[in-house]
Design a protein around this motif. Structure first.
Motif, short mmCIF file in Angstrom:
data_model
loop_
_atom_site.label_atom_id
_atom_site.label_comp_id
_atom_site.label_asym_id
_atom_site.label_seq_id
_atom_site.Cartn_x
_atom_site.Cartn_y
_atom_site.Cartn_z
N ASP A 156 33.70 34.62 72.73
CA ASP A 156 33.71 35.02 74.14
C ASP A 156 33.99 36.51 74.24
O ASP A 156 34.65 37.08 73.38
N ASP A 157 33.51 37.13 75.34
CA ASP A 157 33.87 38.52 75.57
C ASP A 157 35.16 38.58 76.38
O ASP A 157 35.80 37.55 76.61
N ASN A 158 35.56 39.77 76.81
CA ASN A 158 36.83 39.93 77.50
C ASN A 158 36.86 39.29 78.88
O ASN A 158 37.91 39.19 79.49
N SER A 159 35.69 38.87 79.37
CA SER A 159 35.63 38.21 80.67
C SER A 159 35.42 36.71 80.54
O SER A 159 35.17 36.03 81.52
N GLY A 160 35.48 36.22 79.29
CA GLY A 160 35.31 34.79 79.09
C GLY A 160 33.88 34.33 79.01
O GLY A 160 33.60 33.13 79.00
N ARG A 161 32.95 35.27 78.96
CA ARG A 161 31.54 34.90 78.88
C ARG A 161 31.14 34.64 77.43
O ARG A 161 31.63 35.30 76.52
N LYS A 162 30.27 33.68 77.22
CA LYS A 162 29.79 33.38 75.88
C LYS A 162 28.99 34.56 75.33
O LYS A 162 28.32 35.26 76.07
N VAL A 163 29.09 34.74 74.02
CA VAL A 163 28.42 35.86 73.36
C VAL A 163 27.34 35.33 72.43
O VAL A 163 27.61 34.47 71.58
N ILE A 164 26.13 35.83 72.59
CA ILE A 164 25.02 35.52 71.69
C ILE A 164 24.74 36.76 70.86
O ILE A 164 24.60 37.85 71.41
N THR A 165 24.68 36.62 69.55
CA THR A 165 24.39 37.77 68.69
C THR A 165 23.01 37.61 68.07
O THR A 165 22.56 36.50 67.79
N PHE A 166 22.36 38.75 67.87
CA PHE A 166 21.06 38.78 67.19
C PHE A 166 21.12 39.87 66.13
O PHE A 166 21.35 41.03 66.46
N SER A 167 20.93 39.49 64.88
CA SER A 167 21.03 40.44 63.77
C SER A 167 19.65 40.65 63.14
O SER A 167 19.09 39.71 62.54
N CYS A 168 19.11 41.86 63.25
CA CYS A 168 17.78 42.12 62.71
C CYS A 168 17.72 41.97 61.20
O CYS A 168 16.70 41.57 60.65
N TYR B 121 26.64 35.12 80.45
CA TYR B 121 26.81 35.35 79.02
C TYR B 121 26.47 36.79 78.65
O TYR B 121 25.96 37.57 79.47
N THR B 122 26.79 37.13 77.41
CA THR B 122 26.62 38.49 76.89
C THR B 122 25.78 38.43 75.61
O THR B 122 25.85 37.45 74.86
N VAL B 123 24.99 39.47 75.39
CA VAL B 123 24.20 39.57 74.16
C VAL B 123 24.65 40.79 73.37
O VAL B 123 24.83 41.88 73.93
N VAL B 124 24.88 40.59 72.07
CA VAL B 124 25.15 41.69 71.15
C VAL B 124 23.97 41.76 70.18
O VAL B 124 23.70 40.79 69.46
N TYR C 107 17.43 32.85 82.24
CA TYR C 107 17.66 33.31 83.61
C TYR C 107 18.32 34.68 83.51
O TYR C 107 19.49 34.79 83.18
N LYS C 108 17.57 35.71 83.80
CA LYS C 108 18.08 37.06 83.57
C LYS C 108 19.30 37.38 84.41
O LYS C 108 20.10 38.22 84.05
N LYS C 109 19.45 36.67 85.53
CA LYS C 109 20.62 36.97 86.37
C LYS C 109 21.92 36.63 85.67
O LYS C 109 22.97 37.17 85.99
N ASN C 110 21.89 35.69 84.71
CA ASN C 110 23.11 35.29 84.03
C ASN C 110 23.45 36.16 82.84
O ASN C 110 24.52 36.01 82.24
N LEU C 111 22.55 37.05 82.45
CA LEU C 111 22.88 38.04 81.42
C LEU C 111 23.70 39.14 82.08
O LEU C 111 23.21 39.88 82.92
N ARG D 7 31.30 28.82 85.90
CA ARG D 7 30.14 29.40 85.23
C ARG D 7 30.04 30.90 85.45
O ARG D 7 29.47 31.61 84.63
N ARG D 8 30.58 31.36 86.53
CA ARG D 8 30.42 32.76 86.90
C ARG D 8 31.57 33.60 86.35
O ARG D 8 32.68 33.13 86.17
N SER D 9 31.29 34.87 86.13
CA SER D 9 32.32 35.80 85.68
C SER D 9 32.88 36.55 86.88
O SER D 9 32.50 36.30 88.02
#
Length: 388
Positions: free
Chosen positions: A2-14, A44-47, A100-104, A231-233
């Motif tokens: 989770d990030d500092n706001s409690g949102r789930k984090v998705i990571t993508f490693s090239c 949610y958050t993307v790294v 859903y881009k609004k949730n990113l 669900r919301r931050s």
């Protein structure tokens, strides 16, 4: 994580992308869609770790076009459109982006090249200002620390070594070891980041921590029928301010903030910052094994696991699950079924003592939490703790 706001984090490693000629692109596409479906209904958050993307492992333009058609409009984000115009490597990012881009809520691009930055600046006028504000470039892994606990992420060793090399080049030598001052002792009124026992001892033996009691009470009165509750931050700064008030023993009036999601995020944050998860490290392996139990016996197994909790943990868990059961009973209005709540709270209730939760572990963790919520009365009906 989770990030500092409690949102789930998705990571993508090239760097984890195999050579294009070795990749079953159809299976990759299905895997990406499967992974996204588990997260993108919530904020949610993307790294994105850019290091390791080379000509050898870049997806072909033909495949990217196929993928673009395969992902319906709900999957496609503005950054995909931008990327498709300017740079094939940025196209790769798009597949870890939202249905859903609004949730990113935030995109962190780690170790960006100068070329990416230049292209982004050129095409920045073509995308909305609101979406552009979600993107942050981070030159070093340590910069992630301002936004999330990056040590909870499964970062490839190649990325870590690359980060060390970059820092070495910047300094012309290996970075100096900075002495970190010892942590300050917690305040007597501290609520976040301290054990349940500490809070109990400082609050005249009360079993339910004040922050939990106040957030749950407020949400019972005003939040049960709010669509998307949990669900919301909320504003990161506001959450920090509220945490500070609680830690200083000051009163908090959630009406002053005019945002029902603030007490919801505060409750999740409290659980996530406990030194040991509410369900305890000892129960982790037992919970992971729930999927190997016959379906008709799973509720009984949940009950057995819960009975083994320390008394204090049991009482606090029972108080929380009772509330979440109430929330699920209003799912016609709030759209938060037991399954939806389990996806939000699962990783806030249990995590391993070492390392991070693997993708395969999410299924049993969420299933266990869902069973607790759905069968609350059955699971918690046979144990009473003095002072409960």
């Amino acid at each position: 994580g989770d990030d500092n706001s409690g949102r789930k984090v998705i990571t993508f490693s090239c760097c984890r992308m195999p050579p294009s000629h070795q990749l079953n692109h159809t299976r990759l596409l299905e895997y990406l869609k499967y992974t996204l479906d588990q997260y993108v209904e919530n904020d949610y958050t993307v790294v994105y770790f850019h290091y390791g993307l080379k000509s050898l492992n870049k997806p072909s333009l033909k495949w990217l076009q196929t993928a673009y058609k395969e992902f319906d409009r709900k999957y496609v984000s503005k950054i995909f459109v931008l990327a498709s115009m300017i740079f094939k490597s940025l196209l790769t990012i798009s597949f870890s982006f939202p249905r859903y881009k609004k949730n990113l809520k935030a995109l962190y691009v780690v170790h960006p090249t100068n070329f990416i930055k230049i292209l982004w600046n050129i095409f920045k006028p073509l995308i909305s200002h609101k979406f552009g504000k979600k993107i942050t470039y981070l030159n070093y892994l340590s910069d992630l620390g301002e936004h999330l606990k990056y040590d909870q992420l499964n970062i490839p060793q190649e990325v870590i070594r690359h980060d060390e090399n970059l820092r070495g080049k910047q300094k012309g030598k290996l970075p100096l070891v900075v002495k970190v001052p010892p942590p300050r002792p917690p305040l007597p009124t501290q609520q976040f980041g301290v054990s349940l026992q500490y809070i109990k001892d400082k609050n005249k033996g009360e079993l339910i921590p004040p922050v939990m009691k106040e957030t749950v009470s407020y949400l019972k009165r005003k939040g049960l029928q709010v669509e998307g509750l949990f669900r919301r931050s909320a504003s990161i700064q506001t959450i920090k301010d509220v945490q500070k008030l609680y830690n200083q023993g000051k009163s908090v009036n959630f009406d002053d903030y005019h945002d029902i999601h603030i007490p919801a995020v505060i409750l999740k944050t409290f659980l996530r910052e406990l030194p040991q998860p509410l369900l305890t490290f000892e129960c982790y392996d037992h919970i992971i094994g729930i999927t190997s139990v016959e379906s008709s016996l799973r509720v009984t197994r949940c009950k057995q696991i819960i009975q083994g909790l320390p008394e204090h943990n049991y009482v606090v868990l029972k108080y929380l699950i009772c509330f979440l059961h109430m929330v699920s009973q209003e799912s016609i209005c709030n759209r938060m079924t037991a399954s939806s709540l389990a996806c939000v709270f699962g990783l806030n209730l249990i995590w391993p003592s070492k390392g991070t939760v693997s993708l395969s572990a999410l299924v049993p963790l969420n299933l266990f939490t869902e069973l607790l919520i759905d069968f609350y009365t059955n699971i918690f009906n046979s144990r009473t703790v003095p002072g409960e």
